[in-house]
Design a protein around this motif. Structure first.
Motif, PDB file in Angstrom:
ATOM      1  N   SER A 141      18.564 -16.668 -11.878  1.00 54.19           N
ATOM      2  CA  SER A 141      17.540 -16.269 -10.906  1.00 54.19           C
ATOM      3  C   SER A 141      17.113 -17.505 -10.125  1.00 54.19           C
ATOM      4  O   SER A 141      16.249 -18.269 -10.570  1.00 54.19           O
ATOM      5  N   PRO A 142      17.694 -17.743  -8.944  1.00 59.29           N
ATOM      6  CA  PRO A 142      17.374 -18.959  -8.193  1.00 59.29           C
ATOM      7  C   PRO A 142      15.939 -19.027  -7.685  1.00 59.29           C
ATOM      8  O   PRO A 142      15.429 -20.122  -7.425  1.00 59.29           O
ATOM      9  N   SER A 143      15.273 -17.874  -7.545  1.00 55.31           N
ATOM     10  CA  SER A 143      13.928 -17.875  -6.967  1.00 55.31           C
ATOM     11  C   SER A 143      12.823 -18.000  -8.007  1.00 55.31           C
ATOM     12  O   SER A 143      11.642 -17.975  -7.658  1.00 55.31           O
ATOM     13  N   THR A 144      13.181 -18.154  -9.279  1.00 55.57           N
ATOM     14  CA  THR A 144      12.183 -18.450 -10.303  1.00 55.57           C
ATOM     15  C   THR A 144      11.841 -19.934 -10.243  1.00 55.57           C
ATOM     16  O   THR A 144      12.715 -20.768  -9.993  1.00 55.57           O
ATOM     17  N   GLY A 145      10.582 -20.272 -10.467  1.00 59.29           N
ATOM     18  CA  GLY A 145      10.173 -21.668 -10.389  1.00 59.29           C
ATOM     19  C   GLY A 145       8.978 -21.969 -11.255  1.00 59.29           C
ATOM     20  O   GLY A 145       8.597 -21.175 -12.123  1.00 59.29           O
ATOM     21  N   ILE A 146       8.393 -23.130 -11.036  1.00 58.09           N
ATOM     22  CA  ILE A 146       7.207 -23.565 -11.779  1.00 58.09           C
ATOM     23  C   ILE A 146       6.191 -24.113 -10.789  1.00 58.09           C
ATOM     24  O   ILE A 146       6.542 -24.543  -9.687  1.00 58.09           O
ATOM     25  N   VAL A 147       4.928 -24.112 -11.201  1.00 61.44           N
ATOM     26  CA  VAL A 147       3.848 -24.539 -10.309  1.00 61.44           C
ATOM     27  C   VAL A 147       2.775 -25.244 -11.128  1.00 61.44           C
ATOM     28  O   VAL A 147       2.580 -24.939 -12.312  1.00 61.44           O
ATOM     29  N   ASP A 148       2.086 -26.161 -10.503  1.00 59.15           N
ATOM     30  CA  ASP A 148       0.914 -26.804 -11.095  1.00 59.15           C
ATOM     31  C   ASP A 148      -0.260 -25.850 -10.897  1.00 59.15           C
ATOM     32  O   ASP A 148      -0.878 -25.816  -9.833  1.00 59.15           O
ATOM     33  N   SER A 149      -0.548 -25.060 -11.927  1.00 60.16           N
ATOM     34  CA  SER A 149      -1.557 -24.005 -11.779  1.00 60.16           C
ATOM     35  C   SER A 149      -2.953 -24.573 -11.562  1.00 60.16           C
ATOM     36  O   SER A 149      -3.777 -23.963 -10.871  1.00 60.16           O
ATOM     37  N   HIS A 150      -3.234 -25.726 -12.126  1.00 62.22           N
ATOM     38  CA  HIS A 150      -4.573 -26.309 -11.953  1.00 62.22           C
ATOM     39  C   HIS A 150      -4.764 -26.794 -10.518  1.00 62.22           C
ATOM     40  O   HIS A 150      -5.824 -26.567  -9.917  1.00 62.22           O
ATOM     41  N   ALA A 151      -3.741 -27.439  -9.951  1.00 68.42           N
ATOM     42  CA  ALA A 151      -3.830 -27.844  -8.545  1.00 68.42           C
ATOM     43  C   ALA A 151      -3.945 -26.621  -7.640  1.00 68.42           C
ATOM     44  O   ALA A 151      -4.663 -26.645  -6.627  1.00 68.42           O
ATOM     45  N   LEU A 152      -3.248 -25.548  -7.997  1.00 68.92           N
ATOM     46  CA  LEU A 152      -3.344 -24.313  -7.234  1.00 68.92           C
ATOM     47  C   LEU A 152      -4.771 -23.787  -7.231  1.00 68.92           C
ATOM     48  O   LEU A 152      -5.315 -23.429  -6.177  1.00 68.92           O
ATOM     49  N   MET A 153      -5.397 -23.736  -8.392  1.00 69.07           N
ATOM     50  CA  MET A 153      -6.760 -23.203  -8.465  1.00 69.07           C
ATOM     51  C   MET A 153      -7.745 -24.080  -7.713  1.00 69.07           C
ATOM     52  O   MET A 153      -8.657 -23.582  -7.046  1.00 69.07           O
ATOM     53  N   LEU A 154      -7.584 -25.392  -7.796  1.00 67.70           N
ATOM     54  CA  LEU A 154      -8.472 -26.288  -7.049  1.00 67.70           C
ATOM     55  C   LEU A 154      -8.317 -26.072  -5.547  1.00 67.70           C
ATOM     56  O   LEU A 154      -9.300 -26.122  -4.794  1.00 67.70           O
ATOM     57  N   SER A 155      -7.098 -25.815  -5.092  1.00 66.80           N
ATOM     58  CA  SER A 155      -6.874 -25.566  -3.680  1.00 66.80           C
ATOM     59  C   SER A 155      -7.498 -24.247  -3.243  1.00 66.80           C
ATOM     60  O   SER A 155      -8.114 -24.159  -2.165  1.00 66.80           O
ATOM     61  N   LEU A 156      -7.360 -23.211  -4.069  1.00 66.33           N
ATOM     62  CA  LEU A 156      -7.985 -21.924  -3.754  1.00 66.33           C
ATOM     63  C   LEU A 156      -9.502 -22.067  -3.676  1.00 66.33           C
ATOM     64  O   LEU A 156     -10.149 -21.506  -2.777  1.00 66.33           O
ATOM     65  N   GLN A 157     -10.073 -22.826  -4.612  1.00 66.58           N
ATOM     66  CA  GLN A 157     -11.517 -23.055  -4.592  1.00 66.58           C
ATOM     67  C   GLN A 157     -11.927 -23.803  -3.322  1.00 66.58           C
ATOM     68  O   GLN A 157     -12.942 -23.473  -2.692  1.00 66.58           O
ATOM     69  N   ALA A 158     -11.146 -24.815  -2.945  1.00 68.70           N
ATOM     70  CA  ALA A 158     -11.467 -25.575  -1.739  1.00 68.70           C
ATOM     71  C   ALA A 158     -11.420 -24.690  -0.501  1.00 68.70           C
ATOM     72  O   ALA A 158     -12.295 -24.778   0.378  1.00 68.70           O
TER      73      ALA A 158
END
Length: 366
Positions: A141-158
């Motif tokens: 599955s080439p479209s599976t990946g990983i993400v920094d979930s904490h950085a994501l949440m901080l960005s959503l909050q910002a």
């Protein structure tokens, strides 16, 4: 803080923050109530941080549609905001010939869900990609990946705060009176808030919270179940560049190998049905069972290489032996209360689906 607010979102996990951001970007006044002392301390902080492609979920389900939609939204958002992520790909492996049929069924389901980039690999092709991986066949599955979930949440909050919204920590909602477009919310310290729209994104506590909503038919509130998943980390460097998943097992996706953005490997989660959502201790005695599961696809796992890491908790609304439940997103069409949206059973792929869930909720409240 005013006693009157247009929208209240309960819960500052990744889904609650995404929903609050979407509502604020619509021009609404948004307040997020979070019982803990920081954002994203529960399910959002204790998962595999995987961006799922949308392979497994039943056709027409919210999980299937929102995962496929949310995956692309998440990749685009992370690229725009320079949030750490990597489209590393996943190998879904059949350890023996009897599992080949399961891979075929997953491939068919994935196509039905709109996932069109899966690739079949035989043993030799797998070996060229991952020499230490042992299996009879695999789906890439080439479209599976990983993400920094904490950085994501901080960005959503910002984003939320730039749009005029606010997150209030250490604030637990204990009661709410429901009437169409008129809600009276009472917090743990006796503060009363009035709101025109409320989104229950409380994750592990969403079901219990909904039972405190005066005016909501209790028959529409599902039963909560909790499935604990433990993780073990690998001592030393992993010899893999892709995520590795066995075929799914009851209650979860099996003891799989995931990588963080630094290349560190961890294995899990397993499935342990528990009564207490706060039961997050990892039992070191489970290392032998984890090692046995991992050696089905990585026979060269060194003895003693697994170390207890952390545990997460899935907020389920289906129990042991029952078919896996879909996301349950209740709006006025389900419960008859305009302005109220309940989010129940937002387990995996909730992280991947967060931005799509937010858009869905925004449409319900538009």
């Amino acid at each position: 803080m005013s006693d009157d607010v247009e929208c209240v979102v309960v819960g500052a996990g990744v889904v609650g923050l995404a929903v609050a951001r979407a509502l604020a970007l619509q021009g609404r006044e948004v307040l997020v109530l979070e019982a803990e002392g920081a954002i994203g301390t529960q399910t959002s902080a204790r998962n595999s941080e995987v961006i799922h492609a949308g392979l497994y979920y039943p056709g027409g389900s919210l999980k299937a549609g929102l995962c496929v939609q949310g995956r692309q939204m998440l990749y685009d958002y992370c690229a725009q905001r320079s949030i750490g992520h990597r489209r590393c790909g996943k190998l879904l492996v059949a350890a023996h010939a009897e599992q080949y049929g399961q891979l075929q069924r997953i491939a068919q389901q994935a196509r039905a869900n709109g996932v069109t980039d899966l690739q079949w690999l035989d043993w030799a092709q797998v070996q060229r990609l991952e020499p230490q991986l042992e299996c009879r066949a695999a789906l890439l599955s080439p479209s599976t990946g990983i993400v920094d979930s904490h950085a994501l949440m901080l960005s959503l909050q910002a984003d939320l705060e730039r749009a005029g919204g606010m997150v209030v920590l250490h604030t637990r909602l204990v009661q709410m009176h429901c009437a169409p477009h008129a809600f009276a919310l009472v917090t743990h310290d006796g503060t009363v808030l009035r709101a025109r729209a409320v989104v229950n994104a409380a994750g592990l506590g969403a079901v219990a919270l909904a039972r405190c909503f005066d005016g909501l038919d209790s028959a529409l509130v599902p039963q909560a179940f909790f499935a604990k998943g433990s993780y073990f980390s690998l001592a030393g460097k992993a010899p893999f560049s892709h995520l590795v998943y066995p075929v799914p097992e009851e209650g979860g996706l099996g003891v799989h190998l995931t990588l963080d953005l630094g290349g560190q490997a961890r294995f899990g989660p397993d499935v342990q049905w528990v009564d207490d959502p706060g039961d997050l201790q990892v039992d070191a005695g489970h290392a032998a069972a984890f090692a046995a599961a991992v050696r089905r696809y990585w026979p060269a796992l060194p003895d003693g290489a697994l170390q207890p890491d952390y545990a997460g908790m899935r907020p389920k609304i289906s129990g042991p032996g029952q078919p896996a439940a879909d996301f349950l997103i209740q709006g006025a069409a389900q419960h008859g209360i305009a302005g109220l949206v309940n989010l129940f059973g937002i387990e995996s792929p909730g992280l991947t689906s967060a931005l799509a869930i937010a858009a869905h909720v925004g449409a319900l409240l538009a």
